[in-house]
Design an enzyme around this catalytic site. Structure first.
Site, PDB file in Angstrom:
ATOM      1  N   LYS A 502      48.271 136.219  73.889  1.00 36.07           N
ATOM      2  CA  LYS A 502      47.515 136.919  74.926  1.00 36.07           C
ATOM      3  C   LYS A 502      46.023 136.753  74.691  1.00 36.07           C
ATOM      4  CE  LYS A 502      47.650 141.357  72.450  1.00 36.07           C
ATOM      5  NZ  LYS A 502      47.983 142.781  72.536  1.00 36.07           N
ATOM      6  N   ARG A 600      50.473 155.150  73.427  1.00 33.63           N
ATOM      7  CA  ARG A 600      49.780 154.304  74.406  1.00 33.63           C
ATOM      8  C   ARG A 600      50.722 154.018  75.573  1.00 33.63           C
ATOM      9  NH1 ARG A 600      47.337 148.618  72.403  1.00 33.63           N
ATOM     10  NH2 ARG A 600      49.561 148.163  72.222  1.00 33.63           N
ATOM     11  N   TYR A 728      12.013 138.345  72.198  1.00 33.77           N
ATOM     12  CA  TYR A 728      11.740 139.324  73.239  1.00 33.77           C
ATOM     13  C   TYR A 728      11.199 140.642  72.662  1.00 33.77           C
ATOM     14  CZ  TYR A 728      14.126 136.825  77.049  1.00 33.77           C
ATOM     15  OH  TYR A 728      14.485 135.922  78.020  1.00 33.77           O
ATOM     16  N   MET A 777      20.250 135.708  75.754  1.00 35.96           N
ATOM     17  CA  MET A 777      21.477 135.428  76.495  1.00 35.96           C
ATOM     18  C   MET A 777      22.100 134.102  76.075  1.00 35.96           C
ATOM     19  SD  MET A 777      22.134 135.080  80.600  1.00 35.96           S
ATOM     20  CE  MET A 777      21.832 136.811  80.926  1.00 35.96           C
TER      21      MET A 777
END
Length: 835
Positions: A502, A600, A728, A777
């Site tokens: 998964k 769960r 930054y 980023m």
């Protein structure tokens, strides 16, 4: 070619059946999934602690094999028309057969052992001596108890030199390999920590490895390995000294003392190294296109062997400058137009071609397969015979197109064109192919690139490869197989395995991982959502797949694609049964999830009687398995809680199974539970993070291999003076003059912003480079002030060898799962296979 009767005599076998005549045997096959030339094959089922090859004899017969070696009673009536020979031990028989075959040849045989460098020395000797000899060598790193006999078996009268490597992991193994290889020339590369677990100390390991040279005439090694030298001298006196046979001749090299080849100077330059020495009182030198210490040592060993064989210094100098890097890893990556590229272009010979074709055949995600092959150099067979064999091998597989490159293939294209189902195209050179590339179509297919170095197939790879981000996640499929086998070794007999793929296989790539697991014989796969399962089905995965978080709106698609749902409450069960009835299916496999304390998902203890009645009243479904989740199996402090979960699961599943007509499997253990709570393994276990090289319990971590390396490159290097801002926000001011590298990874790639401002580091030239300023980023900055050799374009390792993903997760204040699954889809995945 040897006949089956001769093979029977060599291994002292007994006939169980003799119904296929006195067959000629060219291929020794140990894997029913990879059958080549079945009519000329002998299937040898091997027994290991993980599996018994006898269970696959019927598969081999179905694929056309009619000659078998067995070590247990079998029903011969199920194998009509077969020759069947029984022996005490099939592995011992394989070794005996190969050793007897080897004794028929009287050519120089180089045997290589040592802790490191065996494969590199072998491959470089093959490159360096190819113009002087017709050579047979071990494929890839086939140096084990199984790999060595398979390497030696193809020896034939056409060859003039053999080069085989031998590796051992415990005492007693080298004696068997020596009988098979029977080297006349020995090379002992070095001694180190690799594979030390099975030995009392380093001296014992050296002495065991020296057994390979028990009957050799000459031995090459470095005097500077002091303990190795002491062991060799002792070996000469105690083992070889009392024999009447000619003594072992030593060819040594050293940087520190007199030797056969005395190295006087090693001058490293950019991209190359000049090595000078003294041989027979004459100054000699070579230049190699590498400057790392391992390559220098390997090249000197090769230099010694060439001198020993009488190759002129002039030829040695010329050949050394042309040494090529050796990638023993087959790489798979995404290509243009939804293609998959399998790059195995470091050499081209028959054995490695068969291995690559087998791997291509596993790629079920594409219906169309293409092979791009260069002329096969240094083979020794007549071209016509060689390419007839290649064409027959390619045509037997699911390959639609063959592209041949080189004058020999162009000349022998008729060998391929007689196979009408195989479309074939030929070019006299790589440049001719490149000029016509625009006329060829590559779309939604698996493409195997297999070529000798001289044909520069890297130019073709550049055109075919999907050009994306510079950041690359390299996934070692061999390491994944290794981890799978580590966990299999912890299982009780008969316990099945379900592998979790998964979340894009924990970030590693769904169908590539699933394809390997299917080939490795895992029993079940598990995904989170229906779309993941459908994607695997479209990619050719046929094995059972459980969907752990099924959406009721997708139940009809699950049935259409033969996906098996997890049912965790009455609402999900009733919804699925309704769809199953509508589609008129019966006994559809479902998996029942129980809540044993994680709270769960799952049915409660009080639901068991009602759930049993519901299942029995609805023949549309049949329970395949009952399972639950362990909440803290990796934590010793929570062992009492885990035990209570196990007891509750036993009680709940037992109550349910008593009321069901069909007996389902049960599974509870995750990766940590397998080793820490073996009493809870039940019928099946679920392998998750452990498959990918991370053991949260730390019990098996030293045995596991991290399968992924995330690396990027340096985009720019700049000098930043003290007092200047970096990054930054004007938050980071250089405290002193700094050298800063900007690397091509950021939070959009999955590198968390929390790792900025020196909280983490990357590795450049195996040295630590801390992050500087905030993570951007698409990029971030690291401090390379103390790494003067760093240059633009160099690699930066984010995690991998020397820097674990667990450590990166710790810096980020999270877990390995999150780091692995957060790696962006824009990061290119490259799959390597070293088997």
């Amino acid at each position: 070619m040897e006949n089956i009767e001769q093979i029977r005599k060599w291994c002292s076998g007994v006939w169980l059946a003799k119904d296929a005549g006195d067959a000629g045997i060219e291929v020794l096959s140990i894997d029913s999934r990879a059958v080549e030339q079945p009519e000329k094959s002998l299937f040898i089922p091997l027994k290991t602690h993980l599996r018994d090859g006898h269970n696959y004899i019927q598969d081999a017969w179905q694929k056309g094999i009619r000659n078998f070696l067995v070590s247990r009673a079998i029903d011969t009536s199920t194998l009509p028309g077969s020759n069947i020979v029984e022996v005490k031990d099939t592995l011992a028989a394989l070794q005996q057969i190969s050793a007897a075959h080897r004794r028929q040849f009287h050519i120089p045989v180089i045997g290589i052992t040592g802790s490191n460098g065996k494969t590199m020395v072998k491959e470089w000797l093959y490159q360096l001596l190819g113009n002087h000899y017709n050579i047979i060598r071990s494929p890839k790193s086939y140096n084990s108890q199984v790999g060595v006999p398979l390497s030696v078996w193809p020896m034939s009268a056409e060859q003039q030199l053999a080069i085989f490597e031998a590796g051992i992991s415990q005492p007693g193994e080298m004696e068997k390999l020596e009988r098979i290889i029977q080297p006349t020339i020995g090379v002992f590369t070095n001694i180190g920590e690799a594979h030390s677990e099975g030995f009392m100390n380093e001296r014992q390991k050296i002495n065991e490895k020296l057994i390979l040279f028990r009957h050799a005439k000459q031995l090459v090694y470095c005097l500077d390995h002091a303990e190795l030298n002491q062991c060799v001298i002792q070996y000469m006196h105690l083992v070889r000294g009392g024999r009447t046979e000619e003594p072992l001749q030593l060819f040594t090299w050293s940087r520190k003392q007199d030797a056969g080849l005395r190295i006087s100077l090693t001058n490293k330059q950019i991209g190359k190294t000049n090595i000078s020495g003294l041989y027979h009182d004459k100054d000699v030198s070579i230049t190699i296109p590498f400057n790392d210490d391992a390559s220098i040592e390997n090249a000197i060993h090769c230099w010694c062997v060439m001198l020993l064989l009488g190759v002129s210094q002039e030829d040695i100098e010329s050949q050394m400058t042309q040494l090529q890097p050796v990638s023993m890893r087959l790489e798979m990556r995404h290509g243009i137009n939804d293609c998959t590229i399998i790059n195995d272009a470091y050499n081209s010979d028959l054995t490695s071609l068969q291995l690559a074709l087998n791997y291509l055949e596993q790629q079920k995600q594409h219906n169309h397969h293409t092979v791009i092959l260069s002329d096969m150099l240094q083979i020794g067979k007549r071209d016509l015979d060689l390419y007839e064999e290649v064409a027959a091998s390619v045509s037997r597989r699911n390959i639609q197109r063959f592209i041949g490159i080189g004058p020999a293939l162009f000349k022998n294209k008729a060998s391929f064109r007689k196979y009408k189902k195989l479309r074939s195209v030929f070019f006299k050179s790589t440049d001719a192919f490149l000029r016509n590339f625009h006329l060829l179509t590559f779309e939604k297919e698996a493409i195997l690139l297999k070529g000798a170095r001289v044909f520069t197939f890297e130019k073709i790879d550049v055109l075919l490869e999907q050009q994306v981000h510079q950041t690359v996640l390299s996934i070692n499929l061999s390491a994944l197989t290794h981890n799978l086998n580590v966990f299999r070794g912890e299982l009780k007999p008969g316990v099945k395995t379900m592998a979790m793929v998964k979340a894009f296989a924990y970030g590693s790539g769904s169908y590539e991982i699933a394809s390997l697991l299917q080939y490795a014989g895992v029993d079940y796969l598990a995904v989170a959502y229906t779309d993941e399962g459908i994607g695997l089905r479209k990619a050719g995965i046929k094995m059972p797949i459980m969907v752990m978080s099924p959406d009721a709106s997708s139940f009809d698609r699950m049935i259409a694609w033969k996906l098996e749902p997890e049912l965790f409450n009455f609402r999900s069960a009733e919804s699925f049964v309704k769809i199953a009835r509508t589609l008129q299916v019966e006994k559809y496999p479902v998996h029942i999830k129980l809540d044993t304390g994680m709270h769960r998902l799952g049915f409660n203890l009080s639901d068991m009687e009602q759930l049993a009645s519901f299942i029995n009243e609805n023949p549309a479904v049949q329970v395949t398995s009952i399972f639950s989740h362990l909440a803290a199996s990796d934590d010793p402090n929570e062992d009492k809680y885990t035990a209570r979960q196990g007891q509750l699961f036993e009680s709940m599943s037992g109550a349910l199974m008593q009321r069901l007509a069909h007996k389902p499997m049960r599974h509870l253990c995750n990766s940590a539970g397998i080793v820490r709570h073996p009493d809870l393994q039940f019928d099946m276990v679920r392998l998750g993070l452990g498959l990918y090289g991370v053991d949260s319990s730390m019990v098996l971590q030293n045995k596991l291999q991290q399968i992924s390396i995330l690396r990027t490159s340096i985009a720019q290097v700049r000098d930043v003076p003290a007092g200047d801002n970096i990054g930054y926000g004007h938050h980071t001011i250089a405290p002193h003059d700094m050298r800063i590298a900007t690397i091509c990874i950021g939070y959009a790639d999955g590198y968390p912003r929390s790792l900025g401002f020196g909280k983490a580091h990357v590795l450049i030239h195996a040295k630590t480079a801390k992050t500087v300023g905030s993570i951007c980023m698409d990029m971030c900055m690291v401090d390379i002030t103390d790494i003067p050799e760093a240059r633009e374009g160099d690699d930066a390792v984010i995690f991998g060898a020397g820097l674990t993903v667990t450590q990166v997760a710790h810096w980020a204040g999270t877990i390995s799962y999150e780091i692995m699954t957060s790696i962006s889809q824009r990061v290119k995945r490259v799959y390597v296979n070293e088997d």
